[in-house]
Write a protein that holds these residues in place. Structure first.
Motif, PDB file in Angstrom:
ATOM      1  N   GLN A  73      -1.792   4.842   6.093  1.00 48.02           N
ATOM      2  CA  GLN A  73      -0.492   4.900   6.770  1.00 48.02           C
ATOM      3  C   GLN A  73       0.352   3.661   6.449  1.00 48.02           C
ATOM      4  OE1 GLN A  73      -2.201   5.613  10.818  1.00 48.02           O
ATOM      5  NE2 GLN A  73      -0.749   7.323  10.904  1.00 48.02           N
ATOM      6  N   ALA A  74       0.095   3.060   5.305  1.00 50.45           N
ATOM      7  CA  ALA A  74       0.833   1.861   4.913  1.00 50.45           C
ATOM      8  C   ALA A  74       2.116   2.241   4.187  1.00 50.45           C
ATOM      9  CB  ALA A  74      -0.031   0.982   4.024  1.00 50.45           C
TER      10      ALA A  74
ATOM     11  N   GLU B  44       2.347   4.003  12.030  1.00 46.81           N
ATOM     12  CA  GLU B  44       1.513   5.028  12.659  1.00 46.81           C
ATOM     13  C   GLU B  44       2.211   6.372  12.769  1.00 46.81           C
ATOM     14  OE1 GLU B  44       0.478   3.081  16.297  1.00 46.81           O
ATOM     15  OE2 GLU B  44      -1.284   2.111  15.421  1.00 46.81           O
TER      16      GLU B  44
ATOM     17  N   LYS C 271       1.922  -1.230   8.487  1.00 45.35           N
ATOM     18  CA  LYS C 271       1.300   0.032   8.873  1.00 45.35           C
ATOM     19  C   LYS C 271       2.278   0.780   9.764  1.00 45.35           C
ATOM     20  CE  LYS C 271      -2.691   2.181  11.119  1.00 45.35           C
ATOM     21  NZ  LYS C 271      -4.014   1.983  11.786  1.00 45.35           N
TER      22      LYS C 271
ATOM     23  N   ASP D 255      -1.393  10.443   7.852  1.00 51.78           N
ATOM     24  CA  ASP D 255      -2.476   9.596   7.353  1.00 51.78           C
ATOM     25  C   ASP D 255      -3.071  10.219   6.085  1.00 51.78           C
ATOM     26  OD1 ASP D 255      -4.552   7.856   6.950  1.00 51.78           O
ATOM     27  OD2 ASP D 255      -5.263   7.898   9.026  1.00 51.78           O
TER      28      ASP D 255
ATOM     29  N   TYR E 281      -4.798   1.745   3.697  1.00 51.14           N
ATOM     30  CA  TYR E 281      -3.456   2.084   3.232  1.00 51.14           C
ATOM     31  C   TYR E 281      -3.064   3.536   3.498  1.00 51.14           C
ATOM     32  CZ  TYR E 281      -4.350  -2.324   0.889  1.00 51.14           C
ATOM     33  OH  TYR E 281      -4.687  -3.636   0.635  1.00 51.14           O
TER      34      TYR E 281
ATOM     35  N   PRO F 224      -1.603  -4.604   5.169  1.00 48.93           N
ATOM     36  CA  PRO F 224      -0.462  -4.142   5.971  1.00 48.93           C
ATOM     37  C   PRO F 224      -0.413  -4.811   7.345  1.00 48.93           C
ATOM     38  CG  PRO F 224      -1.673  -2.286   5.033  1.00 48.93           C
ATOM     39  CD  PRO F 224      -2.528  -3.503   4.826  1.00 48.93           C
TER      40      PRO F 224
END
Length: 512
Positions: free
Chosen positions: A360-361, A326, A324, A330, A358, A397
């Motif tokens: 922000q994966a 950040e 992930k 998103d 997912y 993630p």
């Protein structure tokens, strides 16, 4: 019991030498030993785990006896230096117990290489991870080595940092509890009470390193703001200055120079790994993941211009971890909507989950750093997630605490750069000797490494010889390299001629 297997290390690389010239080519071993302008009668060292002799994930007697301050003190004895007393642990296994009506283990024993599996070291905890040293047993001081594992700069100033009642509350340090003169004292107060004539100070690593090892997850650890660091560090230097002792201070290494953050590749997911050693099973798992997760996600993300985030897995090449990030936009809403409208019953049923998980994966890539401790988490099931989607780093993630992304690395190293400006300025303001430990660690991290009498030392995990099995702390040989940097600076600043130590005479990583 902790068990770590690093599959990328070949046995053939465990021991090696080089014909490079000795990098310590200005040693004073043939010069008459002199104290110069310094007084080494009462030498006291201040710092954290790196000062205490901590290594292999624990504090234990042999490591303490090979701490860099102990090495320096031995050289000081040649010109009138006194005894150097250390708060020794109970044994050579390390680990800590805390008596709260009954003994509860609060720190693991040291790591060791138990055997080799397919050419890779199998790393376990000594004594089946059973500790014998009891934190509540207070030793009779004072002690010359006041290195406190886990301490940040502010902690050395904090009253009550050695109060056993604060250990579980994390307001006190179990290692300082063992040798604090009273429950209400501070590290700096006990230092000043000894009236030292000479000191060393290497502190500040944990202000950044603990945050880095936690993947820059501020809910787990915090990065000390540079302005706050400067306030605490300058206050510490002001307290030390009241003793009128001469001394030496060292700066902080970059987090990218230690094997704990540079050993595990971002792409460890081969067919063999995904099949637990069975390539055919791994290939079947790849087919399943591509059909039910990676393929659909790639199609959805491609439609929104983000197809490079997650690509189908390869059966022939090593695949990256799923993480992930950040810092990414998103795409939760978009993924949820696309899955719901796909017409695929399975995707429709999981639409909300897919968006939430997912959005922000992405797959890990060059520039990310994977902490050594993350390796043991690869493939572990994430709680409350469907079994087919729960494998961490594979189908689920990795959370922030398991990975360092480039923006976090920049944040940490920017802070360290600011810390080091403060440290160097503080040393200069008082006329103290200064050690550029960051430069020396970067040398260890380079391909050429550091050489002594034909033996080459690098920051490579296990095989480099300088770092212990925790990937953060040094071996006896690594600490000897640092001891020589301190001695070099002491000699240059105070016109002394303390002889350097021979790193090759100290212990490195031990093999079965």
């Amino acid at each position: 019991m902790k068990k770590i297997i690093i599959s990328t290390i070949a046995i053939s690389a465990l021991l090696f030498t080089t014909s490079c010239e000795n990098e310590f080519d200005t040693d004073v071993k043939d010069v008459q030993v002199s104290k110069g302008e310094a007084d080494f009668t009462k030498y006291v060292s201040l710092g954290n785990s790196l000062t205490s002799g901590y290594r292999d994930g624990a504090l234990y007697i042999d490591g303490q006896n090979e701490s860099y301050p102990s090495m320096i003190a031995q050289q000081m004895k040649l010109v009138g230096g006194g005894d150097f007393k250390q708060p020794l642990m109970a044994d050579n296994n390390g680990g800590l117990l805390l008596n709260v009506g009954a003994n509860v283990q609060i720190a693991s024993t040291k790591l060791y290489i138990d055997s080799f599996i397919a050419g890779a070291p199998d790393i376990k905890n000594a004594n089946n991870n059973v500790a014998t040293t009891v934190t509540n047993t207070v030793l009779a001081g004072p002690f010359n080595n006041m290195g406190v594992p886990g301490a940040k700069v502010a902690h050395l100033l904090a009253p009550g940092y050695g109060n056993v009642s604060g250990v579980l509350l994390k307001t006190a340090n179990p290692y300082f509890v063992r040798f604090a003169s009273s429950p209400t004292t501070s590290v700096i107060a006990d230092f000043k009470a000894q009236n030292p004539t000479f000191f060393s100070l290497w502190i500040g690593n944990n202000d950044a390193l603990l945050y880095a090892l936690a993947g820059a997850d501020s809910s787990v650890e915090t990065l000390t703001p540079p302005a706050q660091f400067a306030t605490y560090y300058n206050a510490l230097i002001a307290e030390i200055a009241t003793t009128n002792a001469k001394g030496v201070v060292a700066n902080i290494p970059s987090v990218t120079s230690i094997p704990s953050l540079t050993t595990i590749p971002t792409n460890p997911l081969t067919s063999a790994v995904l099949g637990n050693g069975n390539v055919a099973a791994g290939e079947a798992n790849i087919d399943n993941l591509n059909t039910n997760l990676y393929g659909p996600l790639n199609q959805i993300l491609t439609a929104f211009g983000a197809g490079d985030r997650i690509k189908p897995l390869s059966k022939t090449a090593a695949n990256p971890l799923l993480i992930k990030d950040e810092s990414l936009t998103d795409l939760k809403v978009q993924i949820t909507a696309a899955a719901a409208a796909s017409g695929n019953a399975q995707l429709v049923a999981l639409a909300t989950y897919l968006g939430n998980t997912y959005g922000q994966a992405r797959q890990a890539k060059a520039g990310d750093l994977v902490p050594l401790t993350t390796k043991a988490e690869i493939g572990k099931p994430e709680p409350s997630v469907p079994a087919s989607l729960s494998a961490r780093g594979i189908a689920f993630p990795f959370a922030d605490k398991y990975i360092l992304i480039p923006s976090e690395i920049t944040e940490i190293n920017t802070a360290i750069d600011a810390y080091n400006v403060t440290i160097k300025a503080a040393a200069a303001s008082k006329g103290y000797a200064f050690v550029d430990a960051n430069k020396k660690m970067n040398e260890l991290g380079s391909q050429s490494g550091v050489s002594w009498d034909g033996v080459k030392y690098t920051a490579k995990f296990v095989t480099g010889g300088a770092f212990s099995l925790d990937g953060v702390h040094l071996t006896g040989r690594g600490y000897a390299i640092i001891a020589n940097e301190f001695i070099k600076s002491i000699n240059a600043t105070y016109k002394s001629t303390l002889p350097w130590v021979d790193p090759n005479k100290y212990s490195g990583v031990k093999f079965p």
